[in-house]
Design a protein around this motif. Structure first.
Motif, mmCIF file in Angstrom:
data_model
loop_
_atom_site.group_PDB
_atom_site.id
_atom_site.type_symbol
_atom_site.label_atom_id
_atom_site.label_comp_id
_atom_site.label_asym_id
_atom_site.label_seq_id
_atom_site.Cartn_x
_atom_site.Cartn_y
_atom_site.Cartn_z
ATOM 1 N N CYS A 180 -16.097 31.283 186.184
ATOM 2 C CA CYS A 180 -17.425 30.730 186.435
ATOM 3 C C CYS A 180 -18.475 31.829 186.393
ATOM 4 O O CYS A 180 -18.156 33.010 186.230
ATOM 5 C CB CYS A 180 -17.469 30.008 187.781
ATOM 6 S SG CYS A 180 -17.494 31.103 189.207
ATOM 7 N N THR A 181 -19.712 31.438 186.576
ATOM 8 C CA THR A 181 -20.829 32.378 186.493
ATOM 9 C C THR A 181 -20.915 33.314 187.690
ATOM 10 O O THR A 181 -21.568 34.348 187.619
ATOM 11 C CB THR A 181 -22.162 31.603 186.403
ATOM 12 O OG1 THR A 181 -22.276 30.745 187.537
ATOM 13 C CG2 THR A 181 -22.218 30.772 185.136
ATOM 14 N N LEU A 182 -20.278 32.948 188.810
ATOM 15 C CA LEU A 182 -20.472 33.680 190.058
ATOM 16 C C LEU A 182 -19.559 34.887 190.210
ATOM 17 O O LEU A 182 -19.853 35.778 190.997
ATOM 18 C CB LEU A 182 -20.245 32.748 191.257
ATOM 19 C CG LEU A 182 -21.039 31.443 191.281
ATOM 20 C CD1 LEU A 182 -20.667 30.634 192.514
ATOM 21 C CD2 LEU A 182 -22.531 31.717 191.249
ATOM 22 N N LEU A 183 -18.453 34.921 189.477
ATOM 23 C CA LEU A 183 -17.399 35.893 189.765
ATOM 24 C C LEU A 183 -16.930 36.630 188.507
ATOM 25 O O LEU A 183 -15.740 36.633 188.184
ATOM 26 C CB LEU A 183 -16.217 35.185 190.435
ATOM 27 C CG LEU A 183 -16.562 34.479 191.750
ATOM 28 C CD1 LEU A 183 -15.445 33.534 192.161
ATOM 29 C CD2 LEU A 183 -16.827 35.509 192.843
ATOM 30 N N HIS B 60 -17.574 32.937 197.689
ATOM 31 C CA HIS B 60 -18.545 32.196 196.881
ATOM 32 C C HIS B 60 -18.023 30.806 196.531
ATOM 33 O O HIS B 60 -18.807 29.853 196.436
ATOM 34 C CB HIS B 60 -18.873 32.950 195.596
ATOM 35 C CG HIS B 60 -19.691 34.190 195.802
ATOM 36 N ND1 HIS B 60 -20.293 34.501 197.001
ATOM 37 C CD2 HIS B 60 -20.008 35.209 194.945
ATOM 38 C CE1 HIS B 60 -20.946 35.654 196.881
ATOM 39 N NE2 HIS B 60 -20.786 36.087 195.646
ATOM 40 N N CYS B 61 -16.707 30.676 196.312
ATOM 41 C CA CYS B 61 -16.124 29.359 196.035
ATOM 42 C C CYS B 61 -16.413 28.413 197.193
ATOM 43 O O CYS B 61 -16.739 27.237 196.993
ATOM 44 C CB CYS B 61 -14.616 29.468 195.830
ATOM 45 S SG CYS B 61 -14.062 30.601 194.541
ATOM 46 N N ALA B 62 -16.268 28.947 198.414
ATOM 47 C CA ALA B 62 -16.475 28.123 199.604
ATOM 48 C C ALA B 62 -17.948 27.847 199.846
ATOM 49 O O ALA B 62 -18.381 26.690 199.939
ATOM 50 C CB ALA B 62 -15.859 28.809 200.816
ATOM 51 N N LYS B 63 -18.755 28.900 199.932
ATOM 52 C CA LYS B 63 -20.153 28.762 200.348
ATOM 53 C C LYS B 63 -21.013 28.087 199.280
ATOM 54 O O LYS B 63 -21.788 27.169 199.568
ATOM 55 C CB LYS B 63 -20.721 30.146 200.680
ATOM 56 C CG LYS B 63 -22.199 30.173 201.088
ATOM 57 C CD LYS B 63 -22.421 29.534 202.444
ATOM 58 C CE LYS B 63 -23.909 29.525 202.820
ATOM 59 N NZ LYS B 63 -24.450 30.861 203.048
ATOM 60 N N PHE B 64 -20.888 28.518 198.041
ATOM 61 C CA PHE B 64 -21.777 28.037 196.988
ATOM 62 C C PHE B 64 -21.324 26.678 196.455
ATOM 63 O O PHE B 64 -22.116 25.734 196.376
ATOM 64 C CB PHE B 64 -21.823 29.054 195.845
ATOM 65 C CG PHE B 64 -22.832 28.752 194.771
ATOM 66 C CD1 PHE B 64 -24.140 29.195 194.890
ATOM 67 C CD2 PHE B 64 -22.478 28.050 193.630
ATOM 68 C CE1 PHE B 64 -25.076 28.926 193.890
ATOM 69 C CE2 PHE B 64 -23.399 27.768 192.626
ATOM 70 C CZ PHE B 64 -24.706 28.230 192.759
ATOM 71 N N SER C 138 -24.156 23.906 191.545
ATOM 72 C CA SER C 138 -23.626 24.187 190.211
ATOM 73 C C SER C 138 -24.739 24.801 189.387
ATOM 74 O O SER C 138 -25.889 24.380 189.477
ATOM 75 C CB SER C 138 -23.119 22.913 189.543
ATOM 76 O OG SER C 138 -22.768 23.171 188.189
ATOM 77 N N CYS C 139 -24.389 25.787 188.573
ATOM 78 C CA CYS C 139 -25.400 26.452 187.739
ATOM 79 C C CYS C 139 -25.785 25.602 186.526
ATOM 80 O O CYS C 139 -26.828 25.832 185.917
ATOM 81 C CB CYS C 139 -24.883 27.811 187.277
ATOM 82 S SG CYS C 139 -24.627 28.992 188.618
ATOM 83 N N SER C 140 -24.936 24.659 186.151
ATOM 84 C CA SER C 140 -25.152 23.909 184.921
ATOM 85 C C SER C 140 -26.237 22.853 185.066
ATOM 86 O O SER C 140 -26.586 22.433 186.166
ATOM 87 C CB SER C 140 -23.843 23.235 184.500
ATOM 88 O OG SER C 140 -22.801 24.178 184.352
#
Length: 330
Positions: free
Chosen positions: A287-290, A315-319, A326-328
Motif C-alpha cells: 500500500c501507499t503507507l508502508l 498504520h494498518c490499525a490506526k489509518f 483509503s488513499c484511493s
C-alpha cells in the motif's frame, strides 16, 4: 478475545506470553503481543495501482508519513518506461481497468510525470495525482502539459491537493512558512482552469468533523473554488499517523467486534510500485503507507503481489481499520 476486553481491540504495549518471553506489539507477523492470531487481508481485485514517483519533495513536512524531503531520494524517480510495464500488466489483471494513482514525494518533481500521466490516460485509466500544488506543479512547462491533458481527457484526470488545515497558521506549522499561500495559488489555478480537483486535510487538531468541514467550506467559498466540503470524496480528512503512538493490534476477532469488512481495506484492492535507489527494477508493495517496511514488499510484478497482507503495523490499525481511510478515489 480470551475473555477480556471483548468489546474492543486493545492490547498492552508489552505483555508476558505463555513461554514468559516478552513480545512487543507489531513484532510478529502472525501473532499479536497477546498471542492471538493477527488479522490479514486477502487480495480481491486491483482497483487502484499506485505509482510512487520518488521521495524527493520541494518541502519537508513536520510529520511526513513517507519522510519525503528535498534531499531524500531513497525512492528514486521511476521512469515512464518502468511505469508503462506495470500499465501493461494491469491491463489484463482485473475485469476493469484500475485507477492509476500518482504519489510521492511531490509527483511533479519527477521529470517523466507528464509522460506517465498521458500514457495512463491514453490507455483509458482514470488518473489521480496527489500534489501539494506548489512550485513544481506551477512551472510553465508543467502547467502547459496539464492544460493539454485536461483538454483531451477532462474528468478522466483528477488532482488532490494537500491542504492540512483550513487556517494558514496550522497548515504552515506542518509544511513551512508561506506554504499555505502557495498551495492556495495552485488550487485556485486548477479550479479556474476546470480541472477535477479535491482536497486532502488532516484531523490532527481533534476538532469535530463538522467544524473542520465548515472551516474548509468558508475557504472554498472565499476563493471561489467549487469543492463541496461536506462531500467526503471532495474533501478527504485523513487520520494523523504517528509512528510512536500506542494503537491497538488487529486480531481476526476484531472484524466482527468493530463491524469492519476486510474487503474494504486498501490492501484488498490496491498495490503501489516503488523504485528503490540502486535497485535494478521497481518493486510492488502492499500500500501507499508502508513503502519502507520489507515485510510489505510483495515482489517485482503485480502477479507476485497477489497474496494476503498481515496487518503487522500501527498504520494498518490506526489509518485503515480504525480510521476507515483509503488513499484511493475509487
Amino acid at each position: 478475545m480470551n475473555g477480556q476486553n471483548r468489546g474492543e481491540c486493545y492490547f498492552p504495549v508489552m505483555v508476558t506470553v505463555l513461554d514468559n518471553a516478552p513480545r512487543e506489539k507489531f513484532s510478529d507477523p502472525l501473532l499479536t503481543a497477546k498471542g492471538e492470531t493477527r488479522a490479514s487481508v486477502g487480495f480481491r481485485e486491483l482497483r487502484t495501482l499506485w505509482i510512487n514517483t520518488g521521495t524527493l519533495c520541494n518541502i519537508e513536512c513536520a510529520n511526513c508519513y513517507i519522510h519525503s524531503s528535498p534531499t531524500d531520494d531513497r525512492l528514486t524517480y521511476i521512469s515512464a518506461a518502468e511505469a508503462a510495464s506495470f500499465f501493461d500488466e494491469a491491463a489484463g489483471f482485473s475485469d476493469a481497468l484500475p485507477e492509476i494513482g500518482f504519489t510521492g514525494g511531490e509527483p511533479f518533481m519527477n521529470p517523466d510525470m507528464l509522460a506517465m500521466t498521458g500514457d495512463a490516460l491514453a490507455r483509458g485509466h482514470a488518473v489521480l495525482i496527489l500534489t501539494n500544488a506548489m512550485q513544481p506543479m506551477l512551472r510553465p512547462r508543467v502547467k502547459a502539459g496539464l492544460l493539454a491533458l485536461n483538454e483531451t481527457y477532462g474528468r478522466q484526470l483528477s488532482l488532490r491537493v494537500s491542504l492540512d488545515h483550513y487556517t494558514e497558521t496550522l497548515h504552515d506549522a506542518e509544511r513551512g512558512a508561506g506554504s499555505f499561500a502557495k498551495a492556495m495559488e495552485g488550487l485556485r489555478w486548477l479550479a479556474e482552469n476546470g480541472f477535477a480537483v479535491s482536497v486532502a486535510g488532516r484531523t490532527v487538531t481533534g476538532e469535530p468533523e463538522d467544524e473542520q468541514r465548515g472551516g474548509y467550506a468558508a475557504v472554498f467559498e472565499r476563493e471561489n473554488i467549487r469543492i463541496d466540503a461536506n462531500n467526503a470524496a471532495m474533501l478527504v480528512l485523513f487520520p494523523e499517523m504517528d509512528e510512536k503512538a500506542d494503537v491497538p493490534e488487529i486480531t481476526t476477532a476484531c472484524w466482527g467486534i468493530l463491524h469492519v469488512d476486510p474487503a474494504n481495506m486498501m490492501c484488498a484492492t490496491s498495490r503501489m510500485v516503488v523504485k528503490r535507489k540502486g535497485a535494478a527494477a521497481p518493486a510492488v508493495v502492499a500500500c501507499t503507507l508502508l513503502p519502507d517496511d520489507p515485510q510489505f514488499e510483495m515482489g517485482t510484478t503485480l502477479e507476485e503481489s497477489v497474496r494476503p497482507v498481515q496487518l503487522n503495523h500501527r498504520h494498518c490499525a490506526k489509518f485503515c481499520v480504525l480510521g476507515g481511510a483509503s488513499c484511493s478515489a475509487s
